[in-house]
Design an enzyme around this catalytic site. Structure first.
Site: not given
Length: 326
Positions: A153, A177, A253
């Site tokens: 992230s 991600d 995610h």
């Protein structure tokens, strides 16, 4: 990168399964210590030995146990608002293939600016040379010349442009991600994306793992967790050779986290982002492709990575995008 995929068939090794090594998971705080567990995966807390410097941040370490050997090290950085404990199943998967995974808890109070997190990551990296070895099981050695940085992230932004100097050199970079803010023009400081093709000058192999559902809103009250314009696609566009890019089609995610994430933050992981039907397949894929990438570029065994590209190895998920810049 060159190797034959036939070695996989001969060995029977599947990077998407937990294999070979028993693993111990240990949290490193400031009060307790326990020995390596026997024959089971377990969790314990340890206190650094006297005269051993404590880590700059609390750590969760996954390591092969009841074995002898020297193993590469991965520094795993948790995502925005998340706990390092949410990655315990992913850490266990990776460590079972012969890696030491060190996951710090970078903060308890989140700030919009990630500069402090970058400084903390540098401090932890510098600590590894002196502080990691005394925490490992007997006869287990950390090979810090084979060191990879893995971020999820917001921490998938990696080293960033404002890199703080470290005493150790990273040999590979993986973004799980990665996200650089809320939208184009609303990047989290310090921004990483420049929107100039192949502008990253990282001097190491890079892998970007994306989620197909990350840019989809869960509900109208919140933005998507990995908005288009600041997500995996944009990161890969700025990568140069050597770089790999995989996008999981029907997963979100946060689908590489543990099945059960506890606490208020843990409960929020189930409702803030668009998710797949189950976390287990995506977590197996992320763990396996990380293992394949590290084996290729830190250990010289590219057979698993090539097998994934060529469809030789059975995947736990369907891929939407596969690109390798070799």
């Amino acid at each position: 990168m060159s190797s034959s995929t036939s070695s996989i068939a001969r060995s029977g090794t599947n990077v998407f399964e937990i294999v070979k090594y028993n693993v111990v998971l240990q949290t490193v705080e400031a009060a307790r210590r326990s020995a390596c567990s026997s024959k089971t995966k377990s969790s314990s807390s340890i206190l650094p030995p006297p005269n051993n410097p404590p880590p700059p941040k609390p750590l969760l370490i996954g390591m092969p146990c009841e074995t002898t050997g020297e193993f590469p090290v991965l520094l795993l950085l948790h995502g925005y608002l998340l706990s390092n404990s949410f990655y315990s199943q992913l850490i266990n998967h990776i460590a079972s293939h012969g890696f030491i995974v060190t996951a710090p808890q970078l903060y308890t109070i989140v700030r919009p600016d990630s500069s402090d997190e970058i400084k903390s990551t540098a401090a932890i990296t510098n600590w590894l040379s002196e502080g990691l070895h005394p925490l490992l099981p007997p006869h287990v050695q950390a090979n810090l010349s084979k060191l990879a940085l893995v971020g999820h992230s917001r921490r998938g932004k990696g080293k960033g442009k404002e890199e703080t100097s470290t005493s150790l050199k990273f040999s590979a970079l993986i973004g799980i991600d990665p996200v650089d803010g809320m939208d184009t023009g609303k990047q989290t400081p310090p921004p990483v994306l420049t929107y100039v093709l192949q502008s990253f000058h990282l001097e190491m192999p890079v892998m970007v793992i994306g989620s197909g559902l990350g840019e989809v809103k869960r509900n109208p009250l919140f933005p998507p967790c990995a908005p288009k314009g600041v997500n995996h696609e944009d990161f890969f566009n700025e990568c140069r050779k050597l770089a790999c890019y995989f996008v999981a089609k029907d997963y979100g995610h946060l689908d590489m986290l543990d099945d059960d994430t506890k606490g208020i933050t843990g409960k929020a992981t189930y409702c803030l982002c668009k998710n797949g039907k189950s976390r287990e397949p995506m977590r197996r894929f992320v763990g396996g492709v990380v293992v394949a990438f590290i084996k290729a570029y830190l250990e010289g065994d590219s057979s698993h990575l090539l097998a994934i590209r060529e469809g030789v190895e059975t995947l736990p998920i369907e891929l939407q995008i596969v690109k390798l810049l070799l």
